[in-house]
Design a protein around this motif. Structure first.
Motif, PDB file in Angstrom:
ATOM      1  N   UNK A 112       0.830  -1.206   0.000  1.00 39.89           N
ATOM      2  CA  UNK A 112       0.000   0.000   0.000  1.00 39.89           C
ATOM      3  C   UNK A 112       0.863   1.253   0.000  1.00 39.89           C
ATOM      4  N   UNK A 113       2.024   1.172   0.634  1.00 44.13           N
ATOM      5  CA  UNK A 113       2.939   2.315   0.634  1.00 44.13           C
ATOM      6  C   UNK A 113       3.595   2.457  -0.731  1.00 44.13           C
ATOM      7  N   UNK A 114       3.947   1.323  -1.345  1.00 42.52           N
ATOM      8  CA  UNK A 114       4.551   1.350  -2.680  1.00 42.52           C
ATOM      9  C   UNK A 114       3.565   1.904  -3.709  1.00 42.52           C
ATOM     10  N   UNK A 115       2.266   1.720  -3.454  1.00 41.27           N
ATOM     11  CA  UNK A 115       1.234   2.237  -4.364  1.00 41.27           C
ATOM     12  C   UNK A 115       0.948   3.717  -4.115  1.00 41.27           C
ATOM     13  N   UNK A 116       1.602   4.315  -3.116  1.00 45.02           N
ATOM     14  CA  UNK A 116       1.413   5.739  -2.841  1.00 45.02           C
ATOM     15  C   UNK A 116       0.222   6.037  -1.944  1.00 45.02           C
ATOM     16  N   UNK A 117      -0.282   5.034  -1.213  1.00 42.55           N
ATOM     17  CA  UNK A 117      -1.421   5.225  -0.317  1.00 42.55           C
ATOM     18  C   UNK A 117      -0.951   5.297   1.128  1.00 42.55           C
ATOM     19  N   UNK A 118      -1.781   5.880   1.962  1.00 42.38           N
ATOM     20  CA  UNK A 118      -1.552   5.795   3.396  1.00 42.38           C
ATOM     21  C   UNK A 118      -2.249   4.535   3.893  1.00 42.38           C
ATOM     22  N   UNK A 119      -1.909   4.118   5.101  1.00 42.43           N
ATOM     23  CA  UNK A 119      -2.538   2.922   5.649  1.00 42.43           C
ATOM     24  C   UNK A 119      -4.035   3.146   5.866  1.00 42.43           C
ATOM     25  N   UNK A 120      -4.420   4.360   6.242  1.00 43.30           N
ATOM     26  CA  UNK A 120      -5.839   4.666   6.455  1.00 43.30           C
ATOM     27  C   UNK A 120      -6.619   4.513   5.153  1.00 43.30           C
ATOM     28  N   UNK A 121      -6.062   5.009   4.043  1.00 43.83           N
ATOM     29  CA  UNK A 121      -6.719   4.875   2.746  1.00 43.83           C
ATOM     30  C   UNK A 121      -6.868   3.404   2.373  1.00 43.83           C
ATOM     31  N   UNK A 122      -5.796   2.644   2.538  1.00 45.57           N
ATOM     32  CA  UNK A 122      -5.820   1.210   2.257  1.00 45.57           C
ATOM     33  C   UNK A 122      -6.865   0.509   3.122  1.00 45.57           C
ATOM     34  N   UNK A 123      -6.899   0.852   4.398  1.00 42.91           N
ATOM     35  CA  UNK A 123      -7.842   0.245   5.328  1.00 42.91           C
ATOM     36  C   UNK A 123      -9.283   0.567   4.941  1.00 42.91           C
ATOM     37  N   UNK A 124      -9.554   1.799   4.532  1.00 45.45           N
ATOM     38  CA  UNK A 124     -10.906   2.194   4.115  1.00 45.45           C
ATOM     39  C   UNK A 124     -11.341   1.457   2.855  1.00 45.45           C
ATOM     40  N   UNK A 125     -10.431   1.268   1.915  1.00 50.08           N
ATOM     41  CA  UNK A 125     -10.755   0.534   0.686  1.00 50.08           C
ATOM     42  C   UNK A 125     -11.107  -0.906   1.026  1.00 50.08           C
ATOM     43  N   UNK A 126     -10.309  -1.536   1.876  1.00 49.29           N
ATOM     44  CA  UNK A 126     -10.569  -2.923   2.278  1.00 49.29           C
ATOM     45  C   UNK A 126     -11.904  -3.042   3.011  1.00 49.29           C
ATOM     46  N   UNK A 127     -12.190  -2.108   3.901  1.00 47.60           N
ATOM     47  CA  UNK A 127     -13.447  -2.144   4.652  1.00 47.60           C
ATOM     48  C   UNK A 127     -14.643  -1.999   3.718  1.00 47.60           C
ATOM     49  N   UNK A 128     -14.550  -1.112   2.728  1.00 53.07           N
ATOM     50  CA  UNK A 128     -15.647  -0.946   1.769  1.00 53.07           C
ATOM     51  C   UNK A 128     -15.861  -2.213   0.955  1.00 53.07           C
ATOM     52  N   UNK A 129     -14.775  -2.860   0.551  1.00 55.24           N
ATOM     53  CA  UNK A 129     -14.896  -4.100  -0.204  1.00 55.24           C
ATOM     54  C   UNK A 129     -15.592  -5.181   0.619  1.00 55.24           C
ATOM     55  N   UNK A 130     -15.210  -5.312   1.874  1.00 55.80           N
ATOM     56  CA  UNK A 130     -15.828  -6.321   2.730  1.00 55.80           C
ATOM     57  C   UNK A 130     -17.307  -6.020   2.947  1.00 55.80           C
ATOM     58  N   UNK A 131     -17.645  -4.749   3.218  1.00 54.11           N
ATOM     59  CA  UNK A 131     -19.053  -4.388   3.428  1.00 54.11           C
ATOM     60  C   UNK A 131     -19.891  -4.669   2.187  1.00 54.11           C
ATOM     61  N   UNK A 132     -19.341  -4.401   1.014  1.00 58.25           N
ATOM     62  CA  UNK A 132     -20.099  -4.624  -0.224  1.00 58.25           C
ATOM     63  C   UNK A 132     -20.245  -6.095  -0.575  1.00 58.25           C
ATOM     64  N   UNK A 133     -19.427  -6.963  -0.007  1.00 56.35           N
ATOM     65  CA  UNK A 133     -19.515  -8.405  -0.270  1.00 56.35           C
ATOM     66  C   UNK A 133     -20.503  -9.120   0.647  1.00 56.35           C
ATOM     67  N   UNK A 134     -20.965  -8.455   1.685  1.00 56.47           N
ATOM     68  CA  UNK A 134     -21.886  -9.088   2.615  1.00 56.47           C
ATOM     69  C   UNK A 134     -23.259  -9.296   1.984  1.00 56.47           C
ATOM     70  N   UNK A 135     -23.969 -10.309   2.469  1.00 58.05           N
ATOM     71  CA  UNK A 135     -25.347 -10.557   2.039  1.00 58.05           C
ATOM     72  C   UNK A 135     -26.299  -9.850   2.999  1.00 58.05           C
TER      73      UNK A 135
END
Length: 70
Positions: A10-33
């Motif tokens: 995530x750092x190599x991609x130019x993101x902060x950890x908070x940005x990476x964490x928010x993206x992951x959280x959104x992906x998980x929330x959208x995958x829920x039934x």
């Protein structure tokens, strides 16, 4: 004895950890039934107050409510 050669992706991609964490959280929330998805999306909302200062004195706070979506 950590090596700087293996930086987190995530750092190599130019993101902060908070940005990476928010993206992951959104992906998980959208995958829920349903009904879990609706419950998780309702907890995503954020409420906060912004107080501006003029000449060292606080002005009336402004209450904001953001959904977390960009």
């Amino acid at each position: 004895m950590a090596s700087n050669a293996a930086a987190p992706f995530w750092r190599a991609a130019g993101m902060t950890y908070i940005t990476y964490s928010n993206i992951c959280a959104n992906l998980v929330r959208n995958c829920l039934k349903e009904p879990y998805k609706t419950e998780a999306l309702s907890r995503e909302k954020v409420h906060f107050a912004v107080t501006k200062f003029v000449d060292g004195n606080p002005q009336k706070p402004i209450v904001r409510s953001d959904s977390g979506t960009e």
